[in-house]
Design an enzyme around this catalytic site. Structure first.
Site, PDB file in Angstrom:
ATOM      1  N   HIS A 117      87.124  75.649  44.793  1.00 51.61           N
ATOM      2  CA  HIS A 117      87.795  74.540  45.468  1.00 51.61           C
ATOM      3  C   HIS A 117      88.850  74.955  46.479  1.00 51.61           C
ATOM      4  CE1 HIS A 117      86.363  70.861  43.458  1.00 51.61           C
ATOM      5  NE2 HIS A 117      86.094  71.675  42.456  1.00 51.61           N
ATOM      6  N   LYS A 151      98.470  70.525  54.621  1.00 53.76           N
ATOM      7  CA  LYS A 151      97.934  69.233  55.056  1.00 53.76           C
ATOM      8  C   LYS A 151      98.716  68.666  56.243  1.00 53.76           C
ATOM      9  CE  LYS A 151      96.199  67.982  50.404  1.00 53.76           C
ATOM     10  NZ  LYS A 151      94.796  67.521  50.562  1.00 53.76           N
ATOM     11  N   ARG A 180      98.084  64.387  48.572  1.00 56.21           N
ATOM     12  CA  ARG A 180      99.205  65.177  48.089  1.00 56.21           C
ATOM     13  C   ARG A 180     100.010  65.717  49.269  1.00 56.21           C
ATOM     14  NH1 ARG A 180      99.635  66.041  42.320  1.00 56.21           N
ATOM     15  NH2 ARG A 180     101.308  67.446  42.956  1.00 56.21           N
ATOM     16  N   THR A 185      88.351  64.522  50.333  1.00 58.38           N
ATOM     17  CA  THR A 185      87.517  63.376  49.987  1.00 58.38           C
ATOM     18  C   THR A 185      88.199  62.093  50.449  1.00 58.38           C
ATOM     19  OG1 THR A 185      88.508  63.433  47.783  1.00 58.38           O
ATOM     20  CG2 THR A 185      86.306  64.377  48.014  1.00 58.38           C
ATOM     21  N   LYS A 221      86.754  58.359  52.032  1.00 55.23           N
ATOM     22  CA  LYS A 221      87.102  57.013  51.564  1.00 55.23           C
ATOM     23  C   LYS A 221      87.592  56.145  52.717  1.00 55.23           C
ATOM     24  CE  LYS A 221      88.872  59.278  47.428  1.00 55.23           C
ATOM     25  NZ  LYS A 221      90.153  59.686  46.823  1.00 55.23           N
TER      26      LYS A 221
HETATM   27  C1  PLP Z   1      90.858  60.808  47.037  1.00 49.65           C
HETATM   28  C2  PLP Z   1      92.180  61.082  46.464  1.00 49.65           C
HETATM   29  C3  PLP Z   1      92.851  62.267  46.759  1.00 49.65           C
HETATM   30  C4  PLP Z   1      92.278  63.318  47.678  1.00 49.65           C
HETATM   31  O1  PLP Z   1      92.719  63.086  48.995  1.00 49.65           O
HETATM   32  P1  PLP Z   1      92.538  64.203  50.119  1.00 49.65           P
HETATM   33  O2  PLP Z   1      92.907  63.488  51.369  1.00 49.65           O
HETATM   34  O3  PLP Z   1      91.112  64.599  50.102  1.00 49.65           O
HETATM   35  O4  PLP Z   1      93.470  65.299  49.786  1.00 49.65           O
HETATM   36  C5  PLP Z   1      94.088  62.482  46.205  1.00 49.65           C
HETATM   37  N1  PLP Z   1      94.659  61.567  45.396  1.00 49.65           N
HETATM   38  C6  PLP Z   1      94.062  60.410  45.100  1.00 49.65           C
HETATM   39  C7  PLP Z   1      94.760  59.431  44.226  1.00 49.65           C
HETATM   40  C8  PLP Z   1      92.794  60.121  45.609  1.00 49.65           C
HETATM   41  O5  PLP Z   1      92.192  58.971  45.286  1.00 49.65           O
END
Ligand code: PLP
Length: 832
Positions: free
Chosen positions: A373, A571, A566, A673, A677
C-alpha cells in the site's frame, strides 16, 4: 399420527415472524424489537431506542441469509477468501444494509406510517471507526463487493474497543477525543464466546525429540491470552450471500487466571486480565508512518494468530486434512500488518501439527498473497530483532529459517552478488538489526500486488526491484475501487434516482460499467437542469450541516472546492492553502477583481503525534477565521474545516463537491480512493499524475480532468538534480508574498512565529515539492474557474465523469483478485 414439521414449513414460519420483507412485517417486527429488546413503547422510546429497534429488525433479516450462506458454504466445501486486515473502516451499517436488502423504500414508508423519520433514525448510528483512512476503507469496500459477487469469504481483524479518535476543533487546533463506539452497545455484532483461541507471547523455545525420534521445537511462552470472536454479517447487494467479518477481542485466558488464583494472587489475576485486554483496546491512529510500539506488534500477532487458528479449525470442520488447506483457503494480507501470519502458519503446521518444513512451506506459500500500500520509506514496517525475539522467540527462529533458505536461492541465482543478498534479506543489518515485514510478506506469498497501475510499476522498479528480478511472475496490479452502494446509492439518493431514471434501470448499481449509458444524454438540457438541481440540493444539505457544526455559512451557488483525506504532507493540503492565500490577496489588491465564488472545504484527521499535520489544520482554521469575517472577500471565498472527517461525514461531503482536490506529489499516493468517490458523485478532479488519478483521467478523458504538476519521473529527476526550494521562493514574487503573508501574523493575531515551522520547512527543505508545483497549480485553478463559468460545459464534464467511472467499482477490483490472484468462483446462495 403426529407429523414432524418439515424444515420448509419452519422457514415459512420464520418468514412470517422475523424476516418478512413487506411493510406490514417491518412495522410489526420493529415494534416487537422495540418492546422485547429495548423494553420500550413507541411513546417513551428515545431516538437511540428507535435506532436499536430498527437495527435489530434489519439484523434479523441478515441472520436468516447468513445461516443459509454458512450451511451452503460448509456442505459444498466452497473455496474461501480470508481477508486479513488490521483495519476495517466500515461506516454506519443500517442504511447500507437496507439498501443491500432492497428494503430502503419500504422501510421509509413503514417508518412514515409509524410517524417516524427513517433518516433521523439512521443519523443516530455511531460508526465503527476501526481504521485510519484509505487502507481500512478499502477493506470495507472489498467486504461489500465480495458478498455482492457471491464469493465465500471471511474478513479477519481486531475488535478495537476504541476506534479512530473523534476529532474536535478547539481554537483552530485539532483535539482528540476517545471514540467510545461500543458505549451504547453494538447491535450488528454477535459474540461467539466459544470461538476462542489462545495467543502466546514471550518465553523461550525448547528442542526435543518426538515419539518417532524426530527433532521438534516447543514454544514455552510466558504469557497466554485469549482471542474471542465477534461476528458481523456482511450482506451483498441484491443477493442472498452473507459473508462474515470476524473481529477478535483480547481477553485474559481462563487458564492464566486460574493459575494466579491458585497461588492466592487474586489481584495479580485481575491485573493480568487488564493487561490482556489492553491488546485490543485501541487502534493506533497513525495513517502512513509506523509507530513501532511493542503493543502494536502484540496486536498484529494477536489477530493473525487467532485468524490462522480459526482457518485451521474450519479446515478440520469441513474439508479435513491440513494438506489441502491451500485449496480451501486463500488469505490476502492487507499491507504488512498481518505479515506475521506467514510465520504463524508455519509454526502451527510444524510445531502443533507435526508437519515437515518443506510441506509446511509449500502450503503456507500457496495460502498467502500480499497487497502493498505504500512506497513511503517511513511507512515500511520493520521490527527490531530484540523486540521481536522477546515477544515472539519461536517466530524469529522461523523467520531466520525462511531467510536462510531464501537467501541461498538468491545466491544460486545471482552468483557472488552479496550486495543483493544483503538488500533482499528479511533482516536489515545496517545499524540495529531489524525484521523487514515487507520482505517477509513477499517471500511468504504466492502473489504480490500494488493498488494502481503507476504504483504497481513503481513497486516493481523501486521498492521490490530485486524481488521482481527474481520472481517476475509474482507481481501484479489490481487498481483499487470503491463500492457504489455506499458511496452512490446510500450517500446520494437523489443522484441515484436521476441516474436510474435516465438509464431506465438500476442495473448500474451492480454493473457500474452501465453508467456509460449516461453518455448518450450528456448534452441533454433536461438532464443538465436536473443534474444541477441534484448537486445544489446536496450542497444545501452540506451547508446546513456545516453551519450547525461550525457556524460558517456557505453559499450553495459557490463552487465547492473540497479536499478531504488524512492530513499528511505528501497529500499537500498546504498547496491548497497557498492557493487560498493567493485568491485572498488578489481580491484584497484589486477589490473589483471578478472571480468565481468558491467555498474551500477541508476535512481530515492528523495523527496525534504528527506536529506538522496539526499545524496545517491550525493554519486552515486561522485563514478561515480571517477570510470568513472579512466582507471585502467573503462574498468570493469562504473557508471551512469540516470537523471529524469519517465515513459518515464523507457521505455528506462527496455528493456536494464540485471540485475534488487530488494533489499529492506524484509517486507518493499509492492509489487514493477518495478521488473515485468524488468523481462518482459528479465532482471534477484537479489532480496530479499520481496513484489512480492517472487511470481516472484515462477513463474520463483528459479533456474532463484538470491535470497539473510534475510527473513521478520529473519528480525523480528534479530530486537527483538537487532541489532548491528557496530559489523558487526568491524567484516568484507571488509565491514569496503568499508565504510572507502567513508569516506576517495576519492569520495569527500578530504571532509571526506560529506557522514558521511550516513555512521554514517549505522554503528550506520542502520534501514534497509544494513550491515546485505551486505555479502550475495556480494556473490550473484559473482554468478550472474559467470552465466553471460555462455551466453547460461543466455539467457535461460532470456527467461524463460519472458515466465513465465504471472501472472504479470495487466489484471490478474483486473480480480481478478472484480471477487473477485467488482463483475463486462465485457461489450463489438462494433467497436473494
Ligand atoms: C475514502 C476515505 C479515505 C481515503 O481518502 P484518500 O483521498 O484516498 O486518501 C479516508 N478516510 C475516509 C473516511 C474515507 O472514506
Amino acid at each position: 399420527m403426529n407429523q414432524e414439521p418439515s424444515p420448509a414449513s419452519f422457514d415459512q414460519e420464520r418468514e412470517h415472524t422475523r424476516t418478512g420483507m413487506s411493510k406490514a412485517s417491518l412495522k410489526r417486527d420493529f415494534l416487537d424489537n422495540l418492546f422485547y429488546i429495548q423494553g420500550r413503547f413507541r411513546e417513551v422510546a428515545t431516538p437511540h431506542d428507535l435506532y436499536m429497534a430498527a437495527a435489530y429488525t434489519t439484523r434479523d433479516r441478515l441472520l436468516a441469509r447468513w445461516v443459509k450462506s454458512a450451511q451452503d458454504f460448509k456442505t459444498t466445501h466452497a473455496r474461501t477468501v480470508c481477508y486479513l486486515s488490521a483495519e476495517f473502516l466500515l461506516g454506519p451499517h443500517l442504511a447500507n444494509n437496507l439498501v443491500n436488502l432492497g428494503i430502503a423504500e419500504t422501510s421509509t414508508e413503514a417508518a412514515e406510517e409509524l410517524d417516524l423519520d427513517l433518516n433521523a433514525i439512521i443519523e443516530e448510528e455511531e460508526e465503527p471507526g476501526l481504521g485510519n483512512g484509505g487502507l481500512g476503507r478499502l477493506a470495507a469496500c472489498f467486504m461489500d463487493s465480495l458478498s455482492t459477487l457471491q464469493i465465500p469469504s471471511i474478513g479477519y481483524g481486531i475488535r478495537y474497543e476504541f476506534g479512530i479518535f473523534d476529532q474536535m476543533i478547539e481554537n483552530g487546533w485539532q483535539v482528540e477525543k476517545s471514540d467510545t463506539w461500543l458505549r451504547n452497545g453494538n447491535p450488528w455484532e454477535i459474540p461467539r464466546p466459544k470461538i476462542r483461541f489462545p495467543v502466546m507471547y514471550g518465553g523461550h523455545t525448547e528442542q526435543y525429540r518426538d515419539h518417532d525420534g524426530r527433532p521438534r521445537t516447543r514454544w514455552v511462552p510466558d504469557l497466554v491470552i485469549d482471542g474471542v470472536a465477534y461476528d458481523t454479517p456482511i450482506l451483498g447487494y441484491g443477493v442472498g450471500n452473507v459473508n462474515l467479518l470476524r473481529l477478535w477481542k483480547a481477553e485474559a485466558s481462563e487458564s492464566f487466571d486460574f493459575q494466579a488464583f491458585n497461588v492466592g494472587d487474586y489481584y495479580g489475576a485481575v491485573h493480568a486480565k487488564i493487561e490482556a485486554e489492553t491488546i485490543s483496546k485501541v487502534l493506533y491512529p497513525n495513517d502512513e508512518p509506523e509507530a513501532g510500539k511493542e503493543l502494536r506488534l502484540k496486536q498484529q500477532f494477536f489477530f493473525v494468530s487467532c485468524s490462522v487458528q480459526d482457518m485451521i479449525r474450519l479446515q478440520f470442520n469441513t474439508v479435513g486434512p491440513l494438506e489441502t488447506l491451500a485449496d480451501k483457503f486463500v488469505a490476502q494480507l492487507n499491507d504488512t500488518h498481518p505479515a506475521l501470519a506467514v510465520a504463524e502458519l508455519m509454526r502451527l503446521l510444524m510445531d502443533e501439527h507435526d508437519m515437515e518444513w518443506d510441506q509446511a512451506w509449500d502450503i503456507t506459500h500457496r495460502v498467502f498473497c500480499y497487497t502493498n500500500h505504500t512506497l513511503l520509506p517511513e511507512a515500511l514496517e520493520t521490527w527490531s530483532v530484540s523486540l521481536f525475539e522477546r515477544l515472539l522467540p519461536r517466530h524469529l527462529e522461523i523467520v531466520y529459517a525462511i531467510n536462510q533458505r531464501f537467501l541461498d536461492q538468491v545466491r544460486v541465482r545471482f552468483l557472488g552478488d552479496e550486495d543483493r543478498v544483503r538488500r533482499m534479506s528479511l533482516i536489515a543489518e545496517d545499524g540495529e538489526r531489524r525484521v523487514r515485514m515487507a520482505h517477509l510478506a513477499v517471500v511468504g506469498s504466492r502473489a504480490v500486488n500494488g493498488v494502481a497501475e503507476l504504483h504497481s510499476e513503481l513497486v516493481k522498479t523501486t521498492l521490490f526491484r530485486d524481488f521482481h528480478e527474481l520472481w517476475p511472475d509474482r507481481f501484479h496490479n489490481v487498481t483499487n475501487g470503491v463500492t457504489p452502494r455506499r458511496f452512490m446509492v446510500v450517500a446520494n439518493p437523489r443522484l441515484t434516482r436521476l441516474i436510474t431514471e435516465t438509464c431506465g434501470s438500476d442495473a448500474w448499481i451492480r454493473d457500474l460499467d452501465r453508467l456509460r449509458e449516461l453518455e448518450a444524454h450528456a448534452t441533454d438540457p433536461g438532464l443538465h437542469e436536473r443534474w444541477h438541481e441534484v448537486k445544489i440540493a446536496a450542497k444545501r444539505d452540506l451547508s446546513a450541516w456545516l453551519k450547525h457544526r461550525t457556524g460558517v455559512l456557505l453559499d450553495p451557488e459557490a463552487m465547492f472546492d473540497v479536499q478531504a483525506k488524512r492530513i499528511h504532507e505528501y497529500k499537500r493540503q498546504h498547496l491548497n492553502v497557498l492557493h487560498i492565500v493567493r485568491c485572498y490577496q488578489r481580491i484584497k489588491q484589486n477589490p473589483n477583481h471578478d472571480m468565481v465564488p468558491r467555498a474551500f472545504v477541508f476535512g481530515g484527521k492528523a495523527a496525534p503525534g504528527y506536529f506538522m499535520a496539526k499545524l496545517i489544520i491550525k493554519l486552515i482554521n486561522a485563514i478561515a477565521e480571517v477570510v470568513n469575517k472579512d466582507p471585502q472577500v467573503n462574498g468570493f471565498i469562504r473557508v471551512v474545516f469540516m470537523p471529524d472527517f469519517n465515513v459518515k461525514n464523507g457521505q455528506r461531503l462527496y455528493p456536494a463537491a464540485n471540485l475534488s482536490e487530488q494533489i499529492s506529489l506524484a509517486g507518493k499516493e499509492a492509489s487514493g480512493t477518495g478521488n473515485m468517490k468524488f468523481s462518482m458523485n459528479g465532482a471534477l478532479t484537479i489532480g496530479t499524475l499520481d496513484g489512480a488519478n492517472v487511470e481516472i483521467r484515462e477513463e474520463v478523458g483528459a479533456e474532463n480532468f484538470f491535470l497539473f504538476g510534475m510527473s513521478a519521473e520529473e519528480v525523480n529527476r528534479r530530486q537527483h538534480q538537487g532541489y532548491r526550494p528557496w530559489e523558487l521562493y526568491r524567484g516568484d514574487p507571488e509565491l514569496r508574498s503568499d508565504i510572507d503573508l502567513i508569516n506576517s501574523g495576519l492569520f495569527s493575531h500578530g504571532d509571526t512565529q506560529l506557522f514558521r515551522p511550516l513555512t521554514d520547512q517549505l522554503v528550506n527543505q520542502d520534501p514534497f515539492m509544494v513550491l515546485a508545483d505551486y505555479r502550475a497549480y495556480l494556473t490550473c485553478h484559473d482554468h478550472v474557474a474559467e470552465v466553471y463559468r460555462d455551466h453547460h460545459r461543466w455539467t457535461r464534464m460532470s456527467i461524463l465523469n460519472v458515466a465513465r467511472m465504471g472501472k472504479f467499482s470495487s466489484d471490478r477490483a474483486i473480480r480481478e483478485y478472484a480471477e487473477r490472484i485467488w482463483q475463486v468462483e462465485p457461489h450463489p446462495v438462494g433467497g436473494g
